[in-house]
Enzyme design. Structure first.
Site, PDB file in Angstrom:
ATOM      1  N   LEU A   1       0.824  -1.206   0.000  1.00  0.00           N
ATOM      2  CA  LEU A   1       0.000   0.000   0.000  1.00  0.00           C
ATOM      3  C   LEU A   1       0.860   1.260   0.000  1.00  0.00           C
ATOM      4  CD1 LEU A   1      -2.822   1.231   0.100  1.00  0.00           C
ATOM      5  CD2 LEU A   1      -2.734   1.079   2.599  1.00  0.00           C
TER       6      LEU A   1
ATOM      7  N   ARG B   1     -19.773   8.337 -66.128  1.00  0.00           N
ATOM      8  CA  ARG B   1     -21.015   8.539 -66.886  1.00  0.00           C
ATOM      9  C   ARG B   1     -22.198   7.855 -66.220  1.00  0.00           C
ATOM     10  NH1 ARG B   1     -19.147   6.145 -72.460  1.00  0.00           N
ATOM     11  NH2 ARG B   1     -17.229   7.087 -71.677  1.00  0.00           N
TER      12      ARG B   1
ATOM     13  N   CYS C   1     -12.495  15.270 -44.750  1.00  0.00           N
ATOM     14  CA  CYS C   1     -13.082  16.250 -43.828  1.00  0.00           C
ATOM     15  C   CYS C   1     -13.292  17.603 -44.487  1.00  0.00           C
ATOM     16  CB  CYS C   1     -12.210  16.398 -42.584  1.00  0.00           C
ATOM     17  SG  CYS C   1     -11.897  14.849 -41.713  1.00  0.00           S
TER      18      CYS C   1
ATOM     19  N   TYR D   1     -19.150  20.884 -43.726  1.00  0.00           N
ATOM     20  CA  TYR D   1     -18.855  19.531 -43.234  1.00  0.00           C
ATOM     21  C   TYR D   1     -20.115  18.981 -42.563  1.00  0.00           C
ATOM     22  CZ  TYR D   1     -15.688  16.064 -40.964  1.00  0.00           C
ATOM     23  OH  TYR D   1     -15.040  14.941 -40.528  1.00  0.00           O
ATOM     24  N   TYR D   2     -20.060  18.537 -41.333  1.00  0.00           N
ATOM     25  CA  TYR D   2     -21.206  17.908 -40.676  1.00  0.00           C
ATOM     26  C   TYR D   2     -22.396  18.862 -40.538  1.00  0.00           C
ATOM     27  CZ  TYR D   2     -18.173  14.099 -38.957  1.00  0.00           C
ATOM     28  OH  TYR D   2     -17.326  13.038 -38.849  1.00  0.00           O
TER      29      TYR D   2
ATOM     30  N   ASN E   1     -11.393  16.541 -49.564  1.00  0.00           N
ATOM     31  CA  ASN E   1     -10.942  15.317 -48.892  1.00  0.00           C
ATOM     32  C   ASN E   1     -11.988  14.794 -47.922  1.00  0.00           C
ATOM     33  OD1 ASN E   1     -10.514  17.537 -47.089  1.00  0.00           O
ATOM     34  ND2 ASN E   1      -9.281  16.177 -45.820  1.00  0.00           N
TER      35      ASN E   1
ATOM     36  N   GLU F   1     -11.541  19.935 -45.857  1.00  0.00           N
ATOM     37  CA  GLU F   1     -10.720  21.133 -45.665  1.00  0.00           C
ATOM     38  C   GLU F   1      -9.582  21.244 -46.677  1.00  0.00           C
ATOM     39  OE1 GLU F   1      -8.372  18.220 -43.013  1.00  0.00           O
ATOM     40  OE2 GLU F   1     -10.349  18.438 -43.936  1.00  0.00           O
TER      41      GLU F   1
ATOM     42  N   LYS G   1       6.791   2.908 -17.469  1.00  0.00           N
ATOM     43  CA  LYS G   1       7.160   1.668 -16.786  1.00  0.00           C
ATOM     44  C   LYS G   1       7.158   0.494 -17.755  1.00  0.00           C
ATOM     45  CE  LYS G   1       7.786  -0.930 -13.031  1.00  0.00           C
ATOM     46  NZ  LYS G   1       9.008  -0.873 -12.193  1.00  0.00           N
TER      47      LYS G   1
ATOM     48  N   CYS H   1      -1.916  15.994 -48.375  1.00  0.00           N
ATOM     49  CA  CYS H   1      -1.715  17.170 -47.531  1.00  0.00           C
ATOM     50  C   CYS H   1      -1.268  16.716 -46.151  1.00  0.00           C
ATOM     51  CB  CYS H   1      -2.972  18.019 -47.418  1.00  0.00           C
ATOM     52  SG  CYS H   1      -2.605  19.735 -46.945  1.00  0.00           S
TER      53      CYS H   1
ATOM     54  N   SER I   1      -6.049  15.183 -31.969  1.00  0.00           N
ATOM     55  CA  SER I   1      -4.906  15.973 -31.508  1.00  0.00           C
ATOM     56  C   SER I   1      -5.299  16.978 -30.442  1.00  0.00           C
ATOM     57  CB  SER I   1      -4.243  16.686 -32.684  1.00  0.00           C
ATOM     58  OG  SER I   1      -5.152  17.507 -33.378  1.00  0.00           O
TER      59      SER I   1
ATOM     60  N   ASP J   1     -13.344   8.520 -66.297  1.00  0.00           N
ATOM     61  CA  ASP J   1     -14.563   7.849 -66.737  1.00  0.00           C
ATOM     62  C   ASP J   1     -14.293   6.480 -67.333  1.00  0.00           C
ATOM     63  OD1 ASP J   1     -17.347   7.661 -67.326  1.00  0.00           O
ATOM     64  OD2 ASP J   1     -16.929   8.259 -69.395  1.00  0.00           O
TER      65      ASP J   1
ATOM     66  N   CYS K   1      -4.131  13.446 -45.343  1.00  0.00           N
ATOM     67  CA  CYS K   1      -5.204  13.550 -46.323  1.00  0.00           C
ATOM     68  C   CYS K   1      -4.710  13.185 -47.716  1.00  0.00           C
ATOM     69  CB  CYS K   1      -5.755  14.978 -46.352  1.00  0.00           C
ATOM     70  SG  CYS K   1      -6.266  15.582 -44.722  1.00  0.00           S
TER      71      CYS K   1
END
Length: 774
Positions: A15, A262, A439, A729-730, A437, A441, A90, A462, A624, A232, A225
């Site tokens: 302990l 097409r 997301c 985006y969303y 891409n 951007e 550790k 990117c 991140s 075609d 990205c």
């Protein structure tokens, strides 16, 4: 009770030893109790427990106390973070302290875990100097969410046995040591490595998953990205799918442009066969991506592009929808519908939209991106030509279908292709932007390939990083911007490329995508809000400096290493900075004046060139931002205290500086509408040379009968277009709603009367206002 050590031997449960670890983690933090954590741990200890599991239980005990209610405290997040990172040390080193950097690195090189060339550029004296610069105490900055991101995704580990091989301070130092020798040597190299290490480990700058989880290993693909365009022909489609598979396995998020394919029923081989249409090839692309799991770090994902006027639009717009058969849906991908001001104007004017198969009107597909005036000419002529196959729908019906799917699934995105070109780094007639891409951007040039070995195609990559606005004020911004540009530019030459088209495009344009994170914290510190316009001038000032210093850094690199070979393809080569071609309507939203010497910068860029074709892009920063305990990118926090989890663990995350700023934060669902947030994104877009992952958010409880009027969704998108927005985006609805509930909360419009109240899009606006002539 006995514990089982890592070598298999037994030792009595101690302990006092446990409490010493807990006291280390607590340090001088206020509001936390070793006694309380010890009680929780003791109830979970059992005879024969592995010591490694005891470490996990200690972290869990602290994490259970994170909060702001009675008996909880935000500082337990730091305690849990310290315990988790101590566990990693550790496990990696057999001790809680960092061993000598060079010795441990050599050991892992011999094991085949680290890149065999990692230490070659350094003398023994330099290695000792870098070892002495390591600051183990910076591990104490990790909160629980960041520590779990580190130990589950970012630290190098055996993904089968879960064995960890390194810890954050070694990882950060080795990332700089791996990449920067590409461009630097001698004392300059040591200085650059130290500067990079300091920016990353103090959380001034953030790195994406591919860099944290890959640099220092034999794997050398770190671009976040990838954008790949299918032509075609069957060969071009197969090549795009092969590239998607390769880069999906290498931890990149994918954008796939399949809009050139097409429509169903088109003639093939002179009419000897007829085309099966777009959907089967969408499913083929989906299968290519999803076959790759990215080594257990994150699942491969992709986003597909489709022009609104494609003859199969009615099939394409519902590909994400849960209704229908698996045969005619592509649900495991996201989808982007591509628009321009002319199509928006047809909606506002209550007109029709005509759908075509791209190949049946020669030149219409390419001019849609490269020359709006030419596209309009071809489009209107095709509408009148009775020999061309077409389908005519009311614009209201076309846009209603788009916004129903965007509202119900949240993941049908919008790309304003005209703004992506007029306010791009690139000269449109030379290097048009035809896609984005995963997301939304990234906006970079692409060209289809005939095979994966085709050197004439362009697969654009990117490479990303972020600046933490909560830690980097205007006074520190120039230093951090220069450090990140130098590092990312060196990374382009350090990494490998899966296909020649990716190498050639990257070496030609050398694109970077640096964004920001922790905007909500920055606004709270300055006493301003998203929704009321009080932040607009502040954000304008910061973003002006942000982009100015990025360009300056790239110009300085061009002096030293030469400009990007494709620099002549950029507006920068003509002295056109982002402030020279943005949508002027955004200036109605602020009263800030430009403070930096843009004319000097433009003259320097014309004289010396730039090392990079693009520099800025605003990514979501979901992972991140957790590492640095930041609010997510540019988003307002959903709650001041939020709980996220998966099958393995649950994380309680509290906004930075909770006690000091809890009354200053504005949360997502407190905002009355999207306009304040969209205005800030528009101001940021004034300076960014790529795009932003910009969301819209709707809380049904704020509307009569809990119904979100579709007219408001359309009006928001029109407002964003008017101020120069490139991509949406969303479309988020309040947490807790599934697709069916979202559908019930979305009031479909039979008219677009509210949307029409937006300032009409001038069909005669010229390039001086930031859009191609319509």
């Amino acid at each position: 009770m006995n514990l089982i050590k890592r070598d298999g031997s037994k030792q009595p449960f101690d302990l006092e030893k446990l409490e010493r670890i807990l006291f280390y983690a607590v340090g001088d933090l206020k509001g936390v109790s070793v006694k309380l954590m010890t009680k929780i741990i003791e109830t979970n200890v059992y005879d024969g427990m592995p010591t490694s599991e005891l470490h996990k239980i200690a972290t869990q005990a602290a994490s259970e106390l994170i909060g702001v209610e009675e008996g909880q405290h935000p500082n337990y997040s730091l305690v849990a973070g310290r315990l988790e990172i101590a566990r990693a040390r550790k496990e990696a080193y057999g001790t809680y302290t960092y061993p000598n950097l060079a010795q441990h690195t050599r050991h892992l090189i011999e094991e085949g875990i680290y890149d065999k060339e990692l230490l070659e550029p350094f003398t023994d004296a330099q290695l000792e100097e870098l070892n002495d610069h390591i600051r183990p105490e910076r591990d104490d900055l990790f909160h629980f969410a960041g520590s779990m991101q580190m130990t589950t995704k970012y630290l190098i580990k055996n993904r089968v046995t879960d064995r960890i091989y390194d810890a954050p301070q070694h990882a950060a130092m080795l990332i700089g040591m791996a990449v920067l020798p590409t461009h630097y040597s001698g004392d300059e190299l040591i200085r650059e490595v130290k500067d990079f290490y300091d920016v990353v480990t103090t959380f001034e700058g953030s790195l994406p998953t591919p860099i944290w989880g890959g640099v220092r290993t034999p794997l050398r693909q770190f671009s976040s990205c990838v954008v790949v365009e299918a032509g075609d022909s069957l060969a071009e489609i197969n090549a795009a799918c092969d590239v998607a598979s390769l880069y999906g396995a290498a931890r990149a998020g994918l954008g796939g442009n399949l809009g050139m394919i097409r429509a169903e029923g088109s003639a093939v081989r002179g009419g000897l066969a007829y085309h099966t249409g777009v959907v089967p090839f969408g499913k083929k692309f989906e299968a290519s991506v999803k076959a790759c799991s990215q080594g257990g770090i994150r699942g491969a994902s992709a986003n597909m592009m489709w022009p609104l006027w494609h003859l199969e639009y009615e099939n394409l717009v519902v590909l994400k929808n849960n209704k229908g058969l698996e045969l005619n849906r592509v649900r495991r991908m996201d989808h982007t519908i591509q628009l321009n001001g002319y199509l928006w104007a047809r909606l506002q004017e209550g007109e029709d939209i005509t759908l075509f198969s791209p190949h049946e009107v020669p030149g219409m597909y390419t001019s849609f991106f490269a020359d709006t005036a030419k596209w309009i000419e071809l489009y209107e002529a095709a509408e009148k030509d009775p020999t061309i196959r077409k389908k005519t729908l009311s614009a209201v019906d076309v846009f209603t279908a788009l916004f129903i799917e965007r509202g119900e699934t949240s993941r049908v995105y919008i790309m304003n292709v005209d703004h992506c070109n007029t306010h791009s780094s690139f000269i449109t007639e030379i290097a048009p932007i035809r896609m984005t891409n995963l997301c939304v951007e990234i906006t970079l040039p692409t060209k289809p390939m005939q095979t994966v070995d085709d050197p004439n195609g362009e697969v654009s990559l990117c490479t990303l990083a972020g600046i933490n606005m909560g830690r980097v004020g205007p006074a520190q911004l120039r230093r951090v911007a220069h450090v990140l540009v130098k590092f990312l530019d060196a990374l382009l030459d350090y990494q490998d490329y899966m296909v020649p088209a990716a190498r050639n495009a990257t070496m030609k344009y050398r694109p970077l995508g640096i964004g920001v994170t922790n905007l909500a914290n920055y606004l709270a510190k300055n006493g301003v809000k998203y929704s009321d316009g009080s932040a607009n001038n502040l954000v304008h000032e910061y973003m002006e400096a942000f982009q100015f210093y990025l360009i300056e850094a790239s110009m300085e690199l061009a002096k030293k290493f030469g400009a990007a070979p494709g620099f002549h393809c950029t507006k920068y080569s003509r002295g056109q900075m982002p402030i020279h071609h943005y949508k002027k309507a955004v200036d109605e939203l602020h009263s800030a004046e430009l403070k930096l010497d843009w004319e000097w910068l433009a003259s320097q860029v014309v004289e010396h060139g730039m090392r990079n074709g693009t520099l800025s892009a605003q990514m979501p920063c979901e992972s991140s931002s957790q590492v640095s305990n930041s609010t997510n990118g540019i988003e307002p926090p959903r709650e001041l205290v939020s709980v996220k989890g998966n099958a393995d663990f649950t994380i309680t995350q509290i906004v930075p500086d909770y006690f000091e700023l809890k009354d200053a934060y504005e949360t997502l669902w407190e905002m009355p509408n999207n306009r304040g947030y969209l205005a800030l994104c528009g101001i940021m877009q004034k300076f960014f040379d790529q795009s932003l992952s910009t969301n819209t958010n709707y809380n049904p409880s704020l509307y009569e009968d809990g119904m979100v009027p579709m007219q408001e969704m359309v009006a928001d998108a029109l407002f964003f277009y008017r101020i120069g927005g490139k991509t949406l985006y969303y479309s988020n609805f309040r947490d807790g709603q599934g697709d069916e509930e979202k559908a019930e909360a979305l009031l479909a419009a039979t008219s677009m009367s509210q949307a029409k109240e937006e300032e009409p899009i001038d069909s005669n606006m010229g390039c001086d206002s930031g859009a191609c002539s319509l």
